[in-house]
Write a protein that holds these residues in place. Sequence first.
Motif, PDB file in Angstrom:
ATOM      1  N   ALA A  76      59.068  42.969  50.690  1.00  0.00           N
ATOM      2  CA  ALA A  76      58.180  43.922  50.497  1.00  0.00           C
ATOM      3  C   ALA A  76      58.796  45.442  50.213  1.00  0.00           C
ATOM      4  O   ALA A  76      58.465  46.223  49.595  1.00  0.00           O
ATOM      5  N   GLY A  77      59.905  45.467  51.069  1.00  0.00           N
ATOM      6  CA  GLY A  77      60.710  46.663  50.965  1.00  0.00           C
ATOM      7  C   GLY A  77      61.597  46.793  49.690  1.00  0.00           C
ATOM      8  O   GLY A  77      62.359  48.022  49.526  1.00  0.00           O
ATOM      9  N   ARG A  78      61.446  46.072  48.806  1.00  0.00           N
ATOM     10  CA  ARG A  78      62.239  46.145  47.511  1.00  0.00           C
ATOM     11  C   ARG A  78      61.480  46.760  46.415  1.00  0.00           C
ATOM     12  O   ARG A  78      60.258  46.623  46.735  1.00  0.00           O
ATOM     13  N   TRP A  79      61.961  46.874  45.169  1.00  0.00           N
ATOM     14  CA  TRP A  79      61.090  47.130  44.035  1.00  0.00           C
ATOM     15  C   TRP A  79      60.042  46.212  43.871  1.00  0.00           C
ATOM     16  O   TRP A  79      60.256  45.082  43.920  1.00  0.00           O
ATOM     17  N   GLY A  80      58.623  46.617  43.936  1.00  0.00           N
ATOM     18  CA  GLY A  80      57.499  45.784  43.520  1.00  0.00           C
ATOM     19  C   GLY A  80      57.647  45.132  42.056  1.00  0.00           C
ATOM     20  O   GLY A  80      58.552  45.575  41.233  1.00  0.00           O
ATOM     21  N   GLU A  81      56.670  44.304  41.777  1.00  0.00           N
ATOM     22  CA  GLU A  81      56.858  43.561  40.449  1.00  0.00           C
ATOM     23  C   GLU A  81      56.305  44.226  39.223  1.00  0.00           C
ATOM     24  O   GLU A  81      56.757  44.289  38.134  1.00  0.00           O
ATOM     25  N   THR A  82      55.967  45.753  39.615  1.00  0.00           N
ATOM     26  CA  THR A  82      55.646  46.396  38.274  1.00  0.00           C
ATOM     27  C   THR A  82      56.437  47.627  38.119  1.00  0.00           C
ATOM     28  O   THR A  82      56.486  48.330  37.211  1.00  0.00           O
ATOM     29  N   LYS A  83      57.802  47.546  39.220  1.00  0.00           N
ATOM     30  CA  LYS A  83      58.617  48.609  38.825  1.00  0.00           C
ATOM     31  C   LYS A  83      59.716  47.973  38.345  1.00  0.00           C
ATOM     32  O   LYS A  83      60.475  46.877  38.983  1.00  0.00           O
ATOM     33  N   VAL A 408      31.460  40.577  41.072  1.00  0.00           N
ATOM     34  CA  VAL A 408      32.064  41.249  42.124  1.00  0.00           C
ATOM     35  C   VAL A 408      33.571  41.703  41.225  1.00  0.00           C
ATOM     36  O   VAL A 408      34.061  40.618  40.795  1.00  0.00           O
ATOM     37  N   VAL A 409      33.669  42.807  41.076  1.00  0.00           N
ATOM     38  CA  VAL A 409      35.000  42.986  40.438  1.00  0.00           C
ATOM     39  C   VAL A 409      35.792  44.286  40.914  1.00  0.00           C
ATOM     40  O   VAL A 409      35.419  45.305  41.532  1.00  0.00           O
ATOM     41  N   GLY A 410      37.082  43.760  41.159  1.00  0.00           N
ATOM     42  CA  GLY A 410      38.079  44.647  41.768  1.00  0.00           C
ATOM     43  C   GLY A 410      39.395  44.639  41.061  1.00  0.00           C
ATOM     44  O   GLY A 410      39.817  43.403  40.896  1.00  0.00           O
ATOM     45  N   SER A 438      45.557  45.954  47.987  1.00  0.00           N
ATOM     46  CA  SER A 438      47.010  46.376  47.360  1.00  0.00           C
ATOM     47  C   SER A 438      47.001  47.831  46.913  1.00  0.00           C
ATOM     48  O   SER A 438      45.787  48.294  46.720  1.00  0.00           O
ATOM     49  N   PRO A 439      48.428  48.263  47.246  1.00  0.00           N
ATOM     50  CA  PRO A 439      48.650  49.552  46.908  1.00  0.00           C
ATOM     51  C   PRO A 439      48.100  49.913  45.316  1.00  0.00           C
ATOM     52  O   PRO A 439      47.806  51.320  44.948  1.00  0.00           O
ATOM     53  N   ARG A 440      48.244  48.916  44.459  1.00  0.00           N
ATOM     54  CA  ARG A 440      47.866  49.102  42.988  1.00  0.00           C
ATOM     55  C   ARG A 440      46.514  48.944  42.803  1.00  0.00           C
ATOM     56  O   ARG A 440      46.134  48.931  41.336  1.00  0.00           O
ATOM     57  N   ILE A 495      44.458  39.427  43.057  1.00  0.00           N
ATOM     58  CA  ILE A 495      44.828  39.887  44.513  1.00  0.00           C
ATOM     59  C   ILE A 495      43.355  39.534  44.914  1.00  0.00           C
ATOM     60  O   ILE A 495      42.900  39.387  45.930  1.00  0.00           O
ATOM     61  N   THR A 496      42.394  40.202  44.109  1.00  0.00           N
ATOM     62  CA  THR A 496      40.709  40.387  44.683  1.00  0.00           C
ATOM     63  C   THR A 496      40.391  38.875  44.839  1.00  0.00           C
ATOM     64  O   THR A 496      39.844  38.822  45.974  1.00  0.00           O
ATOM     65  N   VAL A 497      40.828  37.996  44.073  1.00  0.00           N
ATOM     66  CA  VAL A 497      40.611  36.498  44.208  1.00  0.00           C
ATOM     67  C   VAL A 497      40.894  35.833  45.354  1.00  0.00           C
ATOM     68  O   VAL A 497      40.578  35.260  46.173  1.00  0.00           O
ATOM     69  N   GLY A 498      42.369  36.293  45.871  1.00  0.00           N
ATOM     70  CA  GLY A 498      43.003  35.786  46.879  1.00  0.00           C
ATOM     71  C   GLY A 498      42.295  36.392  48.139  1.00  0.00           C
ATOM     72  O   GLY A 498      42.031  35.346  49.004  1.00  0.00           O
ATOM     73  N   GLU A 499      42.017  37.385  48.198  1.00  0.00           N
ATOM     74  CA  GLU A 499      41.436  37.959  49.357  1.00  0.00           C
ATOM     75  C   GLU A 499      40.026  37.552  49.398  1.00  0.00           C
ATOM     76  O   GLU A 499      39.513  37.254  50.619  1.00  0.00           O
ATOM     77  N   ALA A 500      39.069  37.361  48.411  1.00  0.00           N
ATOM     78  CA  ALA A 500      37.815  36.636  48.640  1.00  0.00           C
ATOM     79  C   ALA A 500      38.124  35.444  48.957  1.00  0.00           C
ATOM     80  O   ALA A 500      37.038  34.912  49.916  1.00  0.00           O
TER      81      ALA A 500
END
Length: 507
Positions: A76-83, A408-410, A438-440, A495-500
């Motif tokens: 997680a300390g590396r560039w994320g998947e969107t960077k 339910v939408v996130g 998520s920060p995103r 992420i929303t689905v996983g947390e749900a």
Amino acid sequence: MSEPRPSDRHDASDPDDTFAEIVDEETQRDPDLAVIEAGSRTLRTQSGPPQGEAVPDRPADPETDRALRAVEQELAGRWGETKLEPSVTRIAALTDVLGEPQRAYPSIHITGTNGKTSTARMIEALLGAFELRTGRYTSPHVQSITERISLDGAPIDPERFIETYNDIKPYVEMVDAQQPYRLSFFEVLTGMAYAAFADAPVDVAVVEVGMGGTWDATNVIDASVAVVTPISLDHTDRLGTTPAEIAGEKAGIIKQDATVILAQQPVDAAQVMLKKAVEVDATVAREGMEFGVVSREIAVGGQLLTLRGVGGEYDNIFLPLYGAHQAHNAAVALAAVEAFFGIGAEQARSLDVDVVRKAFLSVLSPGRLEVVRSSPTVVLDAAHNPAGAHATAEGISEAFSFSRLIGVVGASDGKDVRGLLEAFEPIFAEIVVTQNSSPRAMDADALAAVAVEVFGNERVQVEPRLDDALEAAITLAEEEAEYAGAGVLVTGSVITVGEARLLLGRR
């Protein structure tokens, strides 16, 4: 509770029914057949057919759990998947010092906008049914990072995940020191997957791109089969603003003399893909031309299909997933496996239909129109762009007889949330807007502002915490007796689905 609609003609209680025959059928096969079809690759003699949960729990052993969390924290300390820095320079340097593990096995490479992971799971199931050891690399994960790397149809063990990371860590640090930018989160995971597959060893790897194609970290493989699932607008800031531009990037996975399995595409995207195939002398099989869905009908727990592959027709295929889009994914997966075995171009024959039936019967796709609770029925789906949302809306309307559906939408920042919400507007009686951890994640109030424009103020409720949003939606679904057939759909982001899934106690 509202249940999936059963087929009028396929009752699993009737012993003469086709569905029952598929479920109960035992396939007798010549054990040498798999060797022939695999081109003399080794049989999977130790692991057996894919088993276990598709989404694993945290490790039960505290020490293992701590070690896994330490690895997750380092990644997680590396560039994320969107960077991203669009090149394969760093991953190529890593695989070079690792001894090119991705060259140790043949690969099937999958790109597209929607349906990649489900298609990868189907390909994996088919290859496993023909007794090949498989490695599958997909993203993102629903709940556990170990889901991304699978061996023989099951997520890699946490212990093996940790061991693989520790094995390649010195080489990762070596490449980091030599490059202008450190390896990203996704690049390190890709290196881990390729190393784990070589170490297993696998007979074939099924690899899903992270984003795009040409400069995606996975694109250091030379796959003999390139699969392109439907292309639509997503990641437009990175890939382009038209299907043709996006297709130009995704076409980068098509290699010299490969076979391309092309799902139904927008015309301009298909033209780009076909042009690329001509440039590299690739063979193309197109859905709707060389292969496709012949027929489909709703059945208990899924759908019954007749598929036309590049080598012939396969009938009475039960797929335990909902939605027309999954039927099309199945056709693409079948054609890809036929191509891998040389059927169509090199051999005029079909796969063993009984083995194909058993393979599709075993397919799981967590977070894709997945029922996780009853009374009221709660369904999870990871649709996160307008095309995916349309497919989900059509699938849930077809397979479920809800009298009233609460959404339910996130969502994530940077997505076409208006397009996503507009796709769901016809099927949602009310919507509860929320956000994941998520920060995103898109701010719930900002998402609500768009939702009010689409649904009207009276149909929108805001609950920033996902647990509160789930409780509110379930309460809305239960509040009036006349709506006893109401349901809840949780969607908008993986992420929303996983947390749900975790909040609802699904494992």
